[in-house]
Design an enzyme around this catalytic site. Sequence first.
Site, mmCIF file in Angstrom:
data_model
loop_
_atom_site.group_PDB
_atom_site.id
_atom_site.type_symbol
_atom_site.label_atom_id
_atom_site.label_comp_id
_atom_site.label_asym_id
_atom_site.label_seq_id
_atom_site.Cartn_x
_atom_site.Cartn_y
_atom_site.Cartn_z
ATOM 1 N N HIS A 24 -10.706 -2.372 4.682
ATOM 2 C CA HIS A 24 -10.439 -1.945 6.057
ATOM 3 C C HIS A 24 -11.137 -0.630 6.419
ATOM 4 C CE1 HIS A 24 -7.829 0.288 3.510
ATOM 5 N NE2 HIS A 24 -7.511 1.097 4.495
ATOM 6 N N ASP A 25 -11.763 0.010 5.450
ATOM 7 C CA ASP A 25 -12.483 1.265 5.725
ATOM 8 C C ASP A 25 -13.995 1.079 5.742
ATOM 9 O OD1 ASP A 25 -10.096 2.737 5.694
ATOM 10 O OD2 ASP A 25 -10.248 3.141 3.544
ATOM 11 N N ASP A 59 0.881 -1.167 0.000
ATOM 12 C CA ASP A 59 0.000 0.000 0.000
ATOM 13 C C ASP A 59 0.916 1.214 0.000
ATOM 14 O OD1 ASP A 59 -2.195 1.741 0.486
ATOM 15 O OD2 ASP A 59 -3.149 0.215 1.724
ATOM 16 N N GLU A 87 -6.609 3.817 -5.389
ATOM 17 C CA GLU A 87 -7.799 4.072 -4.572
ATOM 18 C C GLU A 87 -8.272 5.452 -5.003
ATOM 19 O OE1 GLU A 87 -9.522 4.579 -0.066
ATOM 20 O OE2 GLU A 87 -7.792 5.655 -0.802
ATOM 21 N N ASP A 96 -3.024 4.805 -2.205
ATOM 22 C CA ASP A 96 -3.989 5.465 -1.334
ATOM 23 C C ASP A 96 -4.426 6.820 -1.907
ATOM 24 O OD1 ASP A 96 -5.164 5.200 1.382
ATOM 25 O OD2 ASP A 96 -4.157 7.107 1.714
HETATM 26 O O1 TEU Z 1 -8.954 6.107 2.576
HETATM 27 C C1 TEU Z 1 -9.298 7.252 1.856
HETATM 28 C C2 TEU Z 1 -10.716 7.497 1.671
HETATM 29 O O2 TEU Z 1 -11.202 7.528 0.582
HETATM 30 C C3 TEU Z 1 -11.521 7.853 2.861
HETATM 31 O O3 TEU Z 1 -12.563 8.659 2.444
HETATM 32 C C4 TEU Z 1 -12.010 6.630 3.470
HETATM 33 O O4 TEU Z 1 -13.142 6.191 2.801
HETATM 34 C C5 TEU Z 1 -12.223 6.887 4.910
HETATM 35 O O5 TEU Z 1 -11.903 5.682 5.505
HETATM 36 C C6 TEU Z 1 -13.585 7.401 5.290
HETATM 37 O O6 TEU Z 1 -14.408 6.431 5.842
HETATM 38 C C7 TEU Z 1 -7.593 5.836 2.601
HETATM 39 C C8 TEU Z 1 -7.300 4.641 3.467
HETATM 40 O O7 TEU Z 1 -7.881 3.502 2.902
HETATM 41 C C9 TEU Z 1 -7.744 4.919 4.860
HETATM 42 O O8 TEU Z 1 -7.594 3.824 5.710
HETATM 43 C C10 TEU Z 1 -6.922 6.087 5.369
HETATM 44 O O9 TEU Z 1 -7.375 6.470 6.627
HETATM 45 C C11 TEU Z 1 -6.992 7.292 4.419
HETATM 46 O O10 TEU Z 1 -6.832 6.937 3.059
HETATM 47 C C12 TEU Z 1 -5.913 8.276 4.741
HETATM 48 O O11 TEU Z 1 -4.670 7.792 4.337
#
Ligand code: TEU
Length: 554
Positions: free
Chosen positions: A329-330, A100, A256, A201
Amino acid sequence: MEHTTPWWKNAVIYQIYPRSFQDSDGDGVGDLNGIVQRLDYLAGLGVDALWLCPVYRSPQDDNGYDISDYCDIDPLFGTLADMERLIREAARRGIRIIMDLVLNHSSDEHPWFIESRKSVDNPYRDYYIWKPGKDGHEPNNWGACFGGSAWKYDPQTDMYYLHLFSPKQPDLNWENPKVRDEVFNMMTWWFDKGIDGFRMDVISQISKDQRFPDGEKHGLYGNGGPYYVNGPRIHEFLQEMNRRVLSKYDIMTVGETPGATVENAPQYAGLDGKELNMVFQFEHVGIGDGPLGKWTTKRYDFMQLKKILSHWQTGLDGKAWNSLFWGNHDQPRAASRWGDDSPLSAKMLATCLLSLQGTPYIYEGDELGMTNAYFKDLSQYRDIESLNAFKELTGAGLISADEMMACLALRSRDNARTPVQWDDSPNAGFTAGTPWIQVNPNYTAINAAAEEKDPDSVLNYYKKMIALRKAHLGLVYGSFQLLAEEDPQIFAYRRTLAETGEDYLIACNFSDQEAAIAIPADFAGARCLIDNYPGSAPDGAVTMRPFEAFVLRK
Ligand code: TEU
């Protein structure tokens, strides 16, 4: 037929959240040696590549998405030598490693930022985005993703720096060619170590509109999205990255990309290969977001889900390649959000995920049918987003504490971050110590050891479905045609690959009720390749049982 290359089209990718996967040293946090211990399990599942969430050196303000050294491993997870061993051990089992890469921001503890904040003429000053205040206020009204303003005042130079996420995640200044040189050299360094790709990311946000205008006010802050999502120089930057680094290796990239649409995805990940190989779109996981964004208890609208997935399937065909996912994970747990927590619904989701066009991504534990944690107390949460949102939204009186707890139970990122459930021993076999976040108490029933033994388990269903996809390339490459468009319960589609004459019908009942389906006449007597209820061989008009799913081959 060139349908077996490139390798990543035909691959099934497994996402690991290293913190929660397997702890090998009893400190309660998963680590690289823990992943090595579970490689045989992953090989048995049949996956081709692992995407590891960030394991670089990091103060862990956002669980590793705040990197302070891109060329080292955080001691929580192990050492660089452990990483090299993981790459080797995975390769021995035919498994590739995707890392990542967080390039929109670094940690505020990265040496670049420590230098940058020292003075306006520091050589690293322009590695980040610094602006003077406006009438004693922030340079503009943008809000940060984790609450508060997107600008933080730094008294040392009496200026503000931009952070689209937490104040400990300052945004890198991609306008500065030196930043791009540093980043591209670092990526090259990792590829030379033998990794097979990067998930990037929030890559769609690295180019900011240099005017930095106010955004339209939503709640407490302005929405800066229109000025940094798919920003003015994004494609120029990615093409430069591709020319200078990516094109030199047989690797894969997935961006992403919040804000990706069927229309602009081919710009990021067109088949001409000038930028990335795939993008993660967010349309389906954004269904039902309300005035407080993701903080809602509303269930998703199935008709919208069908429409969005079908649109991506047909819209990218011949133009770009889809990445397929139910969660990460989000996001909340797939079986909880799109199903009803039952093993049956988890199997239905597997059938769908693994029979669409694109590259499927399985999030750790989904192959076991893991569910949301449904924490009842705020003290059980660890996630910076959840904790900040609770404070900010209840503090501003936008939602009551009880309602917010209900939203967290359904939508918090921590639902997906509880430890993987390996067996029924204490802490689900995840750690000999105290886990950094509570194990879901349902581990005594839902765990890998029990599921390995049970032929009808979610795990064994995943194995079958992965093997089925690999044995039927039409399920990977075939074109998609939506059936029964107006059906309010069933997502049914055909997959056809002209070159080989393959023709499949897939039907998934997304509801907990029976549903009638009319099988197209030319599928009468077709072979049933898999069904999540035992012993069915649909023929003619059938009744699908709750959460039933099957694949037919003509
Ligand atoms: O997530 C970015 C993102 O698009 C956020 O809007 C995400 O959906 C967030 O979790 C809101 O619920 C990425 C990573 O996947 C995330 O884990 C990180 O916290 C974020 O970037 C910052 O690096």
